[in-house]
Motif scaffolding. Structure first.
Motif: not given
Length: 271
Positions: A2-4, A12-13, A17-22
């Motif tokens: 995934t291109d964060l 979208a992530e 709730q697939r990305f949950t960090g700072p």
């Protein structure tokens, strides 16, 4: 993978709730935003407070009452879902840190997007300057100071700062880079001895994680968009929602274009 670094993919992530960090170190060069959401009855006073304190509270957009979108900052933004952690306040007390606020949304809520120092970190990295909390996988350290804000209505309190430690030569270059990004807090407000701005223990921040300071570094402090949370403690509105420190809204606007694209619209409701 995934291109964060793509803001829309990152949102979208977060929404899933697939990305949950700072959000330090993700979103590429996108402008990032702190968030304050207040009932319409308190919104006018907070707008005056932000306008009186443009360095710690640089306004990017103000939402229309009940509208969770901010179209000037990105297509499809929904503030009920697009931050990875929020804070909920009742009468000035922190009562929760949810990952979604859809069940708390009301028709009278007004949203304020506020510039964030994460927005200049990509420029620092591109210039070869150290961003030590990113390298260590930590949240940025943030501190309450003895620098006062200018009050407006019930809103007042100290300026909150974020800190990045770096060698003196790097700090000079960082000042030059950040001075051109006023919607990301601009140039630092202090360099050197933290005690001069009321910080007694630099290793114990009020928000975020402990700093990484290497031999030869000096601490460099920028005004921080957590400042409104200190003001919420003083004003004690019956209800408020903010971002959790370090967990930002990532917009579609490149930080270097923010001044041109948002000039004249960032304080207009619904912008």
């Amino acid at each position: 993978m995934t291109d964060l670094q793509n803001p829309r993919i990152l949102r979208a992530e977060i929404r899933a709730q697939r990305f949950t960090g700072p959000t330090s170190g993700v979103g590429g060069d996108a402008l990032q935003a702190n968030l304050v959401i207040l009932p319409e009855a308190e919104a006018a006073a907070f707008l005056r407070f932000a306008q009186a304190n443009p360095q710690p509270i640089p306004l990017l957009a103000v939402g229309a009452p009940g509208d969770p979108s901010l179209p000037s900052l990105g297509n499809g933004i929904d503030l009920r879902h697009d931050l990875s952690r929020y804070r909920v306040w009742h009468d000035g007390a922190l009562v929760g840190e949810p990952a979604d606020i859809a069940d708390l949304w009301r028709d009278d809520l007004v949203s304020f997007a506020i510039g964030c120092s994460f927005s200049f970190e990509d420029a620092l990295v591109q210039a070869g300057l150290p961003v030590r909390h990113q390298s260590a996988g930590r949240n940025v350290p943030m501190y309450r100071t003895n620098i006062p804000t200018r009050p407006a209505g019930p809103f007042e309190g100290p300026v909150v700062v974020s800190m990045r430690a770096m060698p003196a030569a790097a700090a000079i270059e960082a000042v030059q880079i950040c001075a051109s990004l006023p919607l990301a807090h601009g140039a630092p407000v202090h360099l050197g001895d933290p005690a001069l701005i009321g910080i007694s223990d630099i290793m114990t921040p009020d928000y975020g994680d402990a700093p990484v300071i290497e031999e030869g570094d000096i601490p460099v402090f920028w005004a921080c968009g957590v400042t409104p949370q200190a003001a919420i403690l003083a004003a004690k509105p019956a209800f408020a929602i903010t971002h959790a420190p370090g967990y930002m809204l990532v917009t579609d606007i490149p930080a270097g274009q923010a001044e041109r694209r948002l000039r004249g619209v960032h304080a207009r409701p619904g912008a």
